[in-house]
Design a protein around this motif. Sequence first.
Motif, short mmCIF file in Angstrom:
data_model
loop_
_atom_site.label_atom_id
_atom_site.label_comp_id
_atom_site.label_asym_id
_atom_site.label_seq_id
_atom_site.Cartn_x
_atom_site.Cartn_y
_atom_site.Cartn_z
N ASP A 151 0.67 -1.10 -0.18
CA ASP A 151 0.02 -0.01 0.01
C ASP A 151 0.78 1.29 -0.09
O ASP A 151 0.19 2.33 -0.41
CB ASP A 151 -0.83 0.00 1.39
CG ASP A 151 -2.04 -1.05 1.12
OD1 ASP A 151 -2.31 -1.48 0.02
OD2 ASP A 151 -2.27 -1.54 2.17
N LEU A 152 1.92 1.07 0.36
CA LEU A 152 2.94 2.26 0.42
C LEU A 152 3.63 2.65 -0.87
O LEU A 152 4.44 3.42 -0.98
CB LEU A 152 4.11 2.16 1.46
CG LEU A 152 3.81 2.60 2.87
CD1 LEU A 152 4.61 1.79 4.02
CD2 LEU A 152 3.70 3.97 3.11
N GLU A 153 3.42 1.66 -1.84
CA GLU A 153 4.25 1.70 -3.01
C GLU A 153 3.95 3.04 -3.96
O GLU A 153 2.82 3.58 -4.17
CB GLU A 153 3.63 0.65 -4.15
CG GLU A 153 4.58 0.46 -5.42
CD GLU A 153 6.01 -0.10 -5.06
OE1 GLU A 153 7.01 0.57 -5.61
OE2 GLU A 153 6.29 -0.86 -4.28
N GLY A 154 4.84 3.81 -3.88
CA GLY A 154 4.97 5.12 -4.60
C GLY A 154 4.67 6.19 -3.73
O GLY A 154 4.51 7.57 -4.47
N LEU A 155 4.16 5.91 -2.69
CA LEU A 155 3.63 7.07 -1.80
C LEU A 155 4.81 8.05 -1.50
O LEU A 155 5.62 7.63 -0.85
CB LEU A 155 2.67 6.85 -0.82
CG LEU A 155 1.37 6.07 -1.04
CD1 LEU A 155 0.74 5.81 0.63
CD2 LEU A 155 0.65 7.12 -1.80
N LYS A 156 4.60 9.28 -1.71
CA LYS A 156 5.64 10.28 -1.03
C LYS A 156 5.41 10.61 0.35
O LYS A 156 4.29 11.13 0.68
CB LYS A 156 5.65 11.65 -1.90
CG LYS A 156 6.06 11.45 -3.16
CD LYS A 156 5.95 13.01 -3.89
CE LYS A 156 6.28 12.82 -5.25
NZ LYS A 156 6.62 14.31 -6.25
N ILE A 157 6.35 10.19 1.28
CA ILE A 157 6.28 10.24 2.75
C ILE A 157 7.23 11.22 3.35
O ILE A 157 8.28 11.14 3.08
CB ILE A 157 6.35 8.72 3.23
CG1 ILE A 157 5.33 8.05 2.80
CG2 ILE A 157 5.97 8.80 4.73
CD1 ILE A 157 3.86 8.17 2.83
N ARG A 158 6.68 12.35 3.97
CA ARG A 158 7.79 13.28 4.49
C ARG A 158 8.16 12.40 5.78
O ARG A 158 7.66 11.81 6.47
CB ARG A 158 7.04 14.50 5.24
CG ARG A 158 7.89 15.28 5.82
CD ARG A 158 7.76 15.21 7.55
NE ARG A 158 8.74 15.86 8.31
CZ ARG A 158 9.11 15.95 9.49
NH1 ARG A 158 8.15 14.95 10.23
NH2 ARG A 158 10.00 16.61 10.13
N VAL A 159 9.52 12.68 5.75
CA VAL A 159 10.34 11.99 6.75
C VAL A 159 11.34 13.01 7.40
O VAL A 159 11.85 13.99 6.41
CB VAL A 159 11.31 10.79 6.46
CG1 VAL A 159 10.36 9.56 5.90
CG2 VAL A 159 12.13 11.07 5.19
N VAL A 160 11.86 12.85 8.51
CA VAL A 160 13.02 13.89 9.06
C VAL A 160 14.26 13.46 8.31
O VAL A 160 14.44 12.38 7.76
CB VAL A 160 13.12 13.46 10.65
CG1 VAL A 160 11.89 13.97 11.43
CG2 VAL A 160 13.70 12.08 10.81
N GLY A 161 15.36 14.39 8.72
CA GLY A 161 16.55 14.14 7.88
C GLY A 161 17.51 13.16 8.67
O GLY A 161 18.55 13.40 9.10
N SER A 162 17.05 11.89 8.67
CA SER A 162 17.72 10.79 9.05
C SER A 162 18.02 9.84 7.84
O SER A 162 16.91 9.20 7.28
CB SER A 162 17.10 10.04 10.33
OG SER A 162 17.77 8.77 10.36
#
Length: 336
Positions: free
Chosen positions: A167-178
């Motif tokens: 379900d996550l395929e291709g989704l743009k997910i905001r993440v922290v700088g790690s």
Amino acid sequence: MTATRRFTRLTAALAGAAVLTTALSAQARELSISTVLSDAFPWGQAAEKWAELVEERTDGRLTMRVYPNSQLVNGDQTREFSAMRSGLIDAAVGSTINWSPQVPELNLFSLPFFMPDEAAVDAVTGGAAGEMVFDAIETRGVVPLAWGENGFRQLSNSQGPIDEPGDLEGLKIRVVGSPLFQDTFTALGADPTQMSWADAKPALTTGAVDGQENPLSVFDVARIDQVGQEYLTLWNYMNDPLVFAVNQQVWNTLSEEDRTVLREAAVEAGQWEIAMTREQESERLADIQERGVQVTELTEAQHQAFVEATASVHDEWISRIGEELVDTAREAIEAR
């Protein structure tokens, strides 16, 4: 006694009081505390509690001024540790995630699906592994004093329910700088997009990113549901402990008495904040659901699918974190 002599004595007394006041003022000291979030969130409240206890127990001789929203590092939360180490910041209540670029051992807490529950977190932070992490922080010029908690991080998005890695395929997910977060979401088929928290909400609003991951307290207080995040998956994929810490040089200039006050106040504020964060969790979830957010809770089989999908991340990162530290933490978790 003549009026002149009374006046002279009064003048001398006032002058003495002024000198004493000046001396006391000269001894008073204010330290800066950096936090990423304001006191609308438990994280910011932890810093305020610490400051409150220190001022109270030193009768104002030592005060701590809280600077929220990463304002001491121009909004770049990943620079907080470096700024504290260099002395630009006196103290901080910081996230293990944000400090991990400078202290690789802190990535222990970001290993996906490593910490199964709150008892596991407590076993790690309160045991030998926690001491090893604190030692790693101290060797880099910062004195850690106590633990707090931002909580288990959950996944939200604007596209649909997520209950399997596909379900996550291709989704743009905001993440922290790690980099570890980049690797985790890449392993799950997503498109991780690094940005500061200050930029995250605008990006969600415009649809520049599809989703984000944060504890329920952040989702709730920041009203992430108002920027299209209609789907929330409870997957507890990592926990985000907070650390109360002080710059080493600042610490060395303090008296033993003030060091004791700072440490004891930090421990008390941390325990208070951890208890509050956990107690509020169920109420926050209920409030989020009442606002129309669709919440997905994973079955054991669904959870295991995510564990298996991110196994390669463990293989890649354990050596960077330190095998001894990971083994010590794993033993604590198994024995909890």
